[in-house]
Design a protein around this motif. Structure first.
Motif, PDB file in Angstrom:
ATOM      1  N   PHE A 151       0.855  -1.200   0.000  1.00 24.15           N
ATOM      2  CA  PHE A 151       0.000   0.000   0.000  1.00 24.15           C
ATOM      3  C   PHE A 151       0.881   1.235   0.000  1.00 24.15           C
ATOM      4  O   PHE A 151       1.928   1.257   0.647  1.00 24.15           O
ATOM      5  N   PHE A 152       0.432   2.244  -0.713  1.00 21.77           N
ATOM      6  CA  PHE A 152       1.169   3.503  -0.795  1.00 21.77           C
ATOM      7  C   PHE A 152       0.286   4.642  -0.292  1.00 21.77           C
ATOM      8  O   PHE A 152      -0.888   4.725  -0.680  1.00 21.77           O
ATOM      9  N   GLU A 153       0.872   5.518   0.524  1.00 20.21           N
ATOM     10  CA  GLU A 153       0.051   6.655   0.968  1.00 20.21           C
ATOM     11  C   GLU A 153      -0.239   7.612  -0.202  1.00 20.21           C
ATOM     12  O   GLU A 153      -1.346   8.102  -0.342  1.00 20.21           O
ATOM     13  N   TRP A 154       0.775   7.853  -1.039  1.00 19.53           N
ATOM     14  CA  TRP A 154       0.555   8.758  -2.181  1.00 19.53           C
ATOM     15  C   TRP A 154      -0.398   8.069  -3.172  1.00 19.53           C
ATOM     16  O   TRP A 154      -0.093   6.985  -3.687  1.00 19.53           O
ATOM     17  N   GLY A 155      -1.530   8.698  -3.381  1.00 20.53           N
ATOM     18  CA  GLY A 155      -2.520   8.125  -4.281  1.00 20.53           C
ATOM     19  C   GLY A 155      -3.450   7.146  -3.578  1.00 20.53           C
ATOM     20  O   GLY A 155      -4.419   6.687  -4.163  1.00 20.53           O
ATOM     21  N   HIS A 156      -3.106   6.821  -2.321  1.00 17.49           N
ATOM     22  CA  HIS A 156      -3.915   5.907  -1.525  1.00 17.49           C
ATOM     23  C   HIS A 156      -4.265   4.658  -2.351  1.00 17.49           C
ATOM     24  O   HIS A 156      -5.424   4.297  -2.520  1.00 17.49           O
ATOM     25  N   THR A 157      -3.197   4.035  -2.856  1.00 23.73           N
ATOM     26  CA  THR A 157      -3.405   2.911  -3.761  1.00 23.73           C
ATOM     27  C   THR A 157      -2.527   1.728  -3.329  1.00 23.73           C
ATOM     28  O   THR A 157      -1.784   1.817  -2.366  1.00 23.73           O
ATOM     29  N   TRP A 158      -2.656   0.624  -4.053  1.00 20.60           N
ATOM     30  CA  TRP A 158      -1.878  -0.560  -3.682  1.00 20.60           C
ATOM     31  C   TRP A 158      -1.538  -1.355  -4.933  1.00 20.60           C
ATOM     32  O   TRP A 158      -2.107  -1.151  -6.005  1.00 20.60           O
ATOM     33  N   ARG A 159      -0.572  -2.270  -4.772  1.00 20.98           N
ATOM     34  CA  ARG A 159      -0.346  -3.264  -5.824  1.00 20.98           C
ATOM     35  C   ARG A 159      -0.280  -4.648  -5.189  1.00 20.98           C
ATOM     36  O   ARG A 159       0.126  -4.801  -4.023  1.00 20.98           O
ATOM     37  N   ASP A 160      -0.677  -5.641  -5.950  1.00 18.18           N
ATOM     38  CA  ASP A 160      -0.601  -7.041  -5.531  1.00 18.18           C
ATOM     39  C   ASP A 160       0.708  -7.615  -6.063  1.00 18.18           C
ATOM     40  O   ASP A 160       0.966  -7.549  -7.268  1.00 18.18           O
ATOM     41  N   ILE A 161       1.505  -8.168  -5.173  1.00 15.03           N
ATOM     42  CA  ILE A 161       2.712  -8.890  -5.588  1.00 15.03           C
ATOM     43  C   ILE A 161       2.403 -10.364  -5.362  1.00 15.03           C
ATOM     44  O   ILE A 161       2.392 -10.847  -4.217  1.00 15.03           O
ATOM     45  N   TRP A 162       2.104 -11.076  -6.433  1.00 18.92           N
ATOM     46  CA  TRP A 162       1.631 -12.468  -6.301  1.00 18.92           C
ATOM     47  C   TRP A 162       2.773 -13.407  -5.981  1.00 18.92           C
ATOM     48  O   TRP A 162       3.820 -13.379  -6.629  1.00 18.92           O
ATOM     49  N   THR A 163       2.564 -14.257  -4.965  1.00 20.61           N
ATOM     50  CA  THR A 163       3.609 -15.208  -4.541  1.00 20.61           C
ATOM     51  C   THR A 163       3.112 -16.651  -4.661  1.00 20.61           C
ATOM     52  O   THR A 163       3.664 -17.558  -4.043  1.00 20.61           O
ATOM     53  N   ASP A 164       2.025 -16.854  -5.449  1.00 22.63           N
ATOM     54  CA  ASP A 164       1.428 -18.187  -5.550  1.00 22.63           C
ATOM     55  C   ASP A 164       2.016 -19.015  -6.687  1.00 22.63           C
ATOM     56  O   ASP A 164       1.478 -20.061  -7.037  1.00 22.63           O
ATOM     57  N   GLY A 165       3.112 -18.555  -7.257  1.00 17.28           N
ATOM     58  CA  GLY A 165       3.795 -19.341  -8.274  1.00 17.28           C
ATOM     59  C   GLY A 165       3.458 -18.971  -9.705  1.00 17.28           C
ATOM     60  O   GLY A 165       4.086 -19.465 -10.644  1.00 17.28           O
ATOM     61  N   ARG A 166       2.507 -18.078  -9.889  1.00 12.16           N
ATOM     62  CA  ARG A 166       2.167 -17.678 -11.266  1.00 12.16           C
ATOM     63  C   ARG A 166       3.336 -16.924 -11.908  1.00 12.16           C
ATOM     64  O   ARG A 166       4.183 -16.364 -11.215  1.00 12.16           O
ATOM     65  N   LYS A 167       3.343 -16.936 -13.244  1.00  7.84           N
ATOM     66  CA  LYS A 167       4.407 -16.243 -13.972  1.00  7.84           C
ATOM     67  C   LYS A 167       3.882 -14.900 -14.477  1.00  7.84           C
ATOM     68  O   LYS A 167       2.664 -14.718 -14.636  1.00  7.84           O
ATOM     69  N   LEU A 168       4.796 -14.006 -14.785  1.00 12.89           N
ATOM     70  CA  LEU A 168       4.368 -12.733 -15.380  1.00 12.89           C
ATOM     71  C   LEU A 168       3.763 -12.991 -16.756  1.00 12.89           C
ATOM     72  O   LEU A 168       4.247 -13.869 -17.482  1.00 12.89           O
ATOM     73  N   PRO A 169       2.732 -12.258 -17.145  1.00 10.05           N
ATOM     74  CA  PRO A 169       2.171 -12.445 -18.481  1.00 10.05           C
ATOM     75  C   PRO A 169       3.153 -11.973 -19.558  1.00 10.05           C
ATOM     76  O   PRO A 169       3.803 -10.953 -19.398  1.00 10.05           O
ATOM     77  N   ASP A 170       3.259 -12.749 -20.653  1.00 12.01           N
ATOM     78  CA  ASP A 170       4.146 -12.350 -21.758  1.00 12.01           C
ATOM     79  C   ASP A 170       3.540 -11.204 -22.565  1.00 12.01           C
ATOM     80  O   ASP A 170       4.252 -10.329 -23.053  1.00 12.01           O
ATOM     81  N   ASP A 171       2.222 -11.263 -22.709  1.00 10.84           N
ATOM     82  CA  ASP A 171       1.540 -10.285 -23.563  1.00 10.84           C
ATOM     83  C   ASP A 171       0.216  -9.918 -22.894  1.00 10.84           C
ATOM     84  O   ASP A 171      -0.854 -10.374 -23.310  1.00 10.84           O
ATOM     85  N   PRO A 172       0.273  -9.098 -21.837  1.00  7.42           N
ATOM     86  CA  PRO A 172      -0.935  -8.836 -21.048  1.00  7.42           C
ATOM     87  C   PRO A 172      -2.015  -8.122 -21.868  1.00  7.42           C
ATOM     88  O   PRO A 172      -1.699  -7.311 -22.747  1.00  7.42           O
TER      89      PRO A 172
END
Lengths: 290, 137
Positions: A151-172
Motif C-alpha cells: 500500500f502507498f500513501e501517495w494516491g492511496h493505492t496498492w499493488r498485488d505482488i503475487w507469490t502463488d507461483g504464477r508467472k508474469l504475463p508475456d503479452d498482457p
C-alpha cells in the motif's frame, strides 16, 4: 601521513557522492525546527500518526517506545509501515539512452523552466510504477499466503505482488499503470519482478533539473530486491531495464526505515485541489517565464 | 605535491557534487522559480488552504499609500506541515500575520515560498528554518 590525508579526503568524497547515502537521507526524518511538536499528532486515542507527519524528534521517541533497536524479527516478514518518501532513483547513474530513448526523453522537456509542465502529476494522472518506488509518502507491506500487498500513501493505492507461483504475463491484455508483479524468496531476499507497464507513466521525474521525465516503453521490466536487515531497516534495490530506451540496466540501491508509530493516512491527488494550486502558483510562474 | 593534487581533486569533486546533491532535495513541484532573498511583510489573512499538494496562505499587505497587494505563499504538503507543527486551525481569515518568505524571482510577482509566519501576539505559527532544505517537499 600525506597518504592518510589523501585517503581520508577521497573516502569523504566517495561517501558524499555514494547513491546509498543520498537514498538513505531521503527516507529518514526532516531537520528539526522550533515549531515541530514533540508528541505525535494523531486523530485521537488508539490512532497513529502518519509517516510524513513524523519529525525527527517523534521518530527517535517512537523507536525507543517500540524498542526498535535490537528488536527480534523474522527476515521473511516484511510487514510494517516503511519510510515517508520513497527511494529516489540514482540519477547519477542513468544509463546511456538509445536513439529512441533520447528522442522520447527530449519529448518530455517542459515548456517552462520552473516546473515540468508535461508532468502528468500536475493533473493527477496516476504516478505508476516504479515512480511510486521513488516517491510514495510511505508504504506498507502486508503479507498474505498467496501475495504481498504493498500500500502507498501517495494516491492511496496498492499493488498485488503475487507469490502463488504464477508467472508474469508475456503479452498482457491491458497495460497497467502499476504493472503486473510476482514475488519469490531467494534466501532472505524478497525478489519482485514486474512487467506490463502502461507507457503513459514516467519512470520518474528527472530530479536533476526537473525539466524532463524519464520515459519508458511497454517493454520495461523491473526487478526489486528487499531484505530486512534488522527490525527497523529494509534494504531495497531496483533494476530497471527497457532495451528500447536504455543501453543497459538502471540500478538504484537504498534503505528504508520502519515507522513504528505510523499508519498510512490518505493522500489523494484531487483534480480540483490541484487545479486551484496550479492556477494560483504554477500558472503564475508559467506566465512570467515564457 | 600529492597533497595539493588531492586537495584540488576534492575541490573539483565538491564543485561537481554540490549542484547534484542540491537537486536531490527538491520536491515534486519545483521551487526553483523562488529567489533566495528573504522578504518580510505584515498583512491580514484572506485565505488559508489546508490542502494538498501544498498548503498555502493568501494575505493582504497595505503599503504607506494605502494600496493593497495580495500575496500567495506556499509551504509543503499537508502532512509535512503537520510534522512542522501546523494544524488546520493554525490560521483563520482576518488574522494579522508577519510573513518571512522568498518571493518569486519574477519582477512584480506576488507568489512566495514561506519560511516563517508569526501572529500579532508573537505566536510563531511555523518556522521552516530548515534552510537549505527549505525547498524539500
Amino acid at each position: 601521513m600525506r597518504n592518510r590525508i589523501v585517503v581520508s579526503i577521497l573516502a569523504l568524497i566517495s561517501l558524499a557522492l555514494s547513491p546509498a547515502t543520498v537514498a538513505q537521507d531521503r527516507t529518514f526524518g526532516r531537520p528539526t525546527t522550533a515549531t515541530q511538536p514533540d508528541k505525535d499528532v494523531t486523530p485521537g486515542p488508539g490512532w497513529k500518526t502518519c509517516p510524513r507527519c513524523t519529525n525527527n524528534k517523534q521518530l527517535a521517541a517512537a523507536n525507543k517506545t517500540y524498542n526498535v533497536e535490537g528488536h527480534p524479527f523474522d527476515p521473511h516478514d516484511l510487514s510494517g509501515v516503511w519510510g515517508n518518501n520513497g527511494i529516489e532513483l540514482d540519477v547519477k547513474n542513468v544509463p546511456p539512452f538509445t536513439p529512441l530513448g533520447e528522442q522520447m526523453f527530449e519529448a518530455t522537456r517542459s515548456e517552462i523552466p520552473t516546473t515540468n509542465s508535461k508532468d502528468g502529476m500536475l493533473i493527477c494522472d496516476p504516478l505508476g510504477y516504479p515512480r511510486l518506488f521513488a516517491y510514495n509518502y510511505g508504504f506498507q507491506f502486508v503479507m498474505l499466503p498467496d501475495r504481498v500487498l504493498q500500500f502507498f500513501e501517495w494516491g492511496h493505492t496498492w499493488r498485488d505482488i503475487w507469490t502463488d507461483g504464477r508467472k508474469l504475463p508475456d503479452d498482457p491484455p491491458q497495460q497497467r499503470w502499476l504493472g503486473y508483479a510476482v514475488g519469490r524468496w531467494e534466501g532472505d531476499t524478497f525478489v519482485v519482478e514486474g512487467y506490463g507497464y502502461d507507457d503513459r507513466s514516467w519512470i520518474s521525474e528527472d530530479r536533476r533539473n526537473r525539466i524532463r521525465g524519464f520515459p519508458h516503453t511497454d517493454q520495461m521490466r523491473t526487478v526489486e530486491r528487499y531484505r530486512r536487515t534488522s527490525y527497523g531497516t529494509l534494504e531495497a534495490e531496483i533494476t530497471i531495464t527497457d532495451p528500447k530506451i536504455f543501453t543497459r540496466p538502471w540500478i538504484t540501491k537504498g534503505k528504508v526505515e520502519l515507522r513504528p508509530n505510523a499508519e498510512l493516512w490518505e493522500y489523494f491527488c484531487v483534480p480540483s485541489e490541484s487545479d486551484d494550486y496550479n492556477k494560483r502558483l504554477i500558472d503564475a510562474a508559467r506566465q512570467s517565464n515564457k | 605535491m600529492r597533497l595539493r593534487r588531492a586537495f584540488a581533486m576534492a575541490v573539483l569533486a565538491l564543485v561537481v557534487a554540490i549542484p547534484t546533491l542540491r537537486g536531490v532535495v527538491f520536491a515534486h513541484h519545483s521551487r526553483s522559480h523562488y529567489g533566495t532573498e528573504e522578504s518580510t511583510t505584515k498583512g491580514v489573512v484572506l485565505e488559508y488552504k489546508w490542502r494538498n499538494p501544498h498548503v498555502f496562505v493568501v494575505w493582504a499587505v497595505k503599503d504607506q499609500n494605502g494600496k493593497t497587494t495580495q500575496w500567495v505563499g506556499e509551504m509543503a504538503s499537508l502532512t509535512s506541515m503537520i510534522a512542522d507543527g501546523m494544524t488546520k486551525d493554525s490560521l483563520k481569515t482576518g488574522d494579522e500575520i508577519t510573513v518571512v518568505a522568498f518571493p518569486s524571482k519574477n519582477p512584480g510577482s506576488t507568489e512566495a515560498l514561506i519560511k516563517k509566519i508569526t501572529k500579532a501576539d508573537g505566536t510563531v505559527v511555523v518556522d521552516n528554518s530548515r534552510v537549505p532544505n527549505l525547498r524539500a517537499p
